[in-house]
Design a protein around this motif. Structure first.
Motif, short mmCIF file in Angstrom:
data_model
loop_
_atom_site.label_atom_id
_atom_site.label_comp_id
_atom_site.label_asym_id
_atom_site.label_seq_id
_atom_site.Cartn_x
_atom_site.Cartn_y
_atom_site.Cartn_z
N SER A 49 -89.09 -68.51 -110.68
CA SER A 49 -88.83 -67.10 -110.46
C SER A 49 -89.90 -66.58 -109.54
O SER A 49 -89.54 -65.78 -108.67
CB SER A 49 -88.21 -66.06 -111.45
N GLN A 50 -91.29 -66.79 -109.71
CA GLN A 50 -92.40 -66.08 -109.17
C GLN A 50 -92.18 -66.78 -107.71
O GLN A 50 -92.58 -66.12 -106.71
CB GLN A 50 -93.61 -66.49 -109.84
N ARG A 51 -91.96 -68.12 -107.50
CA ARG A 51 -92.07 -68.70 -106.39
C ARG A 51 -90.89 -68.28 -105.51
O ARG A 51 -91.04 -68.10 -104.20
CB ARG A 51 -91.83 -70.15 -106.48
N SER A 52 -89.59 -67.99 -105.84
CA SER A 52 -88.65 -67.48 -105.33
C SER A 52 -88.95 -66.07 -104.78
O SER A 52 -88.56 -65.84 -103.57
CB SER A 52 -87.39 -67.52 -106.13
N ALA A 53 -89.59 -65.25 -105.62
CA ALA A 53 -90.08 -64.08 -105.20
C ALA A 53 -90.90 -63.95 -103.95
O ALA A 53 -91.05 -63.13 -103.24
CB ALA A 53 -90.53 -63.24 -106.51
N ARG A 54 -92.04 -64.94 -104.13
CA ARG A 54 -92.94 -65.12 -103.06
C ARG A 54 -92.35 -65.36 -101.86
O ARG A 54 -92.53 -65.04 -100.58
CB ARG A 54 -94.09 -65.71 -103.34
N MET A 55 -91.45 -66.35 -101.76
CA MET A 55 -90.68 -66.96 -100.44
C MET A 55 -89.78 -65.88 -100.07
O MET A 55 -89.53 -66.06 -98.77
CB MET A 55 -89.89 -68.20 -101.10
N ALA A 56 -89.15 -64.89 -100.80
CA ALA A 56 -88.39 -64.01 -100.37
C ALA A 56 -89.14 -62.79 -99.50
O ALA A 56 -88.68 -62.43 -98.53
CB ALA A 56 -87.50 -63.29 -101.30
N LEU A 57 -90.34 -63.12 -99.64
CA LEU A 57 -91.47 -61.99 -98.66
C LEU A 57 -91.44 -62.62 -97.34
O LEU A 57 -92.06 -61.84 -96.43
CB LEU A 57 -92.61 -62.03 -99.47
N VAL A 58 -91.30 -63.86 -97.26
CA VAL A 58 -91.73 -64.58 -95.68
C VAL A 58 -90.55 -64.11 -95.02
O VAL A 58 -89.32 -64.49 -95.05
CB VAL A 58 -91.61 -66.11 -95.99
N ARG A 59 -91.03 -63.48 -93.73
CA ARG A 59 -89.91 -62.73 -92.65
C ARG A 59 -89.86 -63.88 -91.62
O ARG A 59 -90.84 -64.58 -91.11
CB ARG A 59 -90.45 -61.60 -92.42
N SER A 60 -88.57 -63.57 -91.05
CA SER A 60 -88.35 -64.64 -89.91
C SER A 60 -88.45 -63.79 -88.58
O SER A 60 -88.88 -64.57 -87.49
CB SER A 60 -87.03 -65.10 -89.87
N LYS A 61 -88.56 -62.44 -88.46
CA LYS A 61 -88.59 -61.59 -87.33
C LYS A 61 -89.47 -60.38 -87.85
O LYS A 61 -89.74 -60.08 -88.90
CB LYS A 61 -87.27 -61.25 -86.75
N ASN A 62 -89.97 -59.72 -86.82
CA ASN A 62 -90.91 -58.68 -87.10
C ASN A 62 -92.22 -58.81 -87.62
O ASN A 62 -92.44 -57.96 -88.59
CB ASN A 62 -90.17 -57.52 -87.37
N THR A 63 -92.55 -60.04 -87.59
CA THR A 63 -94.07 -60.51 -88.30
C THR A 63 -94.96 -60.01 -87.51
O THR A 63 -95.15 -59.63 -86.41
CB THR A 63 -93.94 -62.13 -88.66
#
Length: 136
Positions: A7-21
């Motif tokens: 669940s921690q890994r999932s939360a961290r990966m959800a923060l990775v953006r594909s645009k507006n980086t």
């Protein structure tokens, strides 16, 4: 071994953006400051490019070094945990990049890839953008 729970890994990966980086915003601000006008993330084009310069038939992708496996130290590393998953995913990203570039060039677009690590030297990046996009 992963030190995070699923669940921690999932939360961290959800923060990775594909645009507006952050690297993309650096390139956008610089291009605008240099006098270039552009469109963003056109989904009708292959790969949904980051910056599109329609009058110049030019496209810029801003790639993260890790996600697109640049040759710099940050891009050259791969996670040890779940190595098969990451190897497959990162190889697929690189193959997709090649295919998207080929499709865009066949449609008559010129393509430039700006790497995340290149956004640190704004002067050099500015010269590269002007060289690629030409005079205003």
């Amino acid at each position: 071994m992963d030190t995070l729970t699923p669940s921690q890994r999932s939360a961290r990966m959800a923060l990775v953006r594909s645009k507006n980086t952050r690297p993309e915003l650096v390139v956008r601000r610089l291009a605008h400051r240099l006098g270039y006008r552009f469109r963003l993330h056109r989904r009708e084009l292959p790969g949904s490019p980051d910056l599109i310069f329609p009058k110049r038939r030019a496209i810029i992708f801003v790639h993260g070094c890790f996600w697109h496996q640049h040759g710099c130290p940050r891009g050259a590393r791969r996670p040890l945990a779940n190595a098969n998953y990451w190897s497959t995913k990162l190889d697929r990203n690189m193959a997709r990049d090649v295919e998207v570039r080929k499709q865009l060039e066949e449609l008559g677009w010129r393509v430039l890839v700006v790497w995340e690590c290149e956004t640190r030297d704004v002067n050099a990046l500015g010269k590269r953008l002007v060289g690629f996009l030409g005079g205003r």
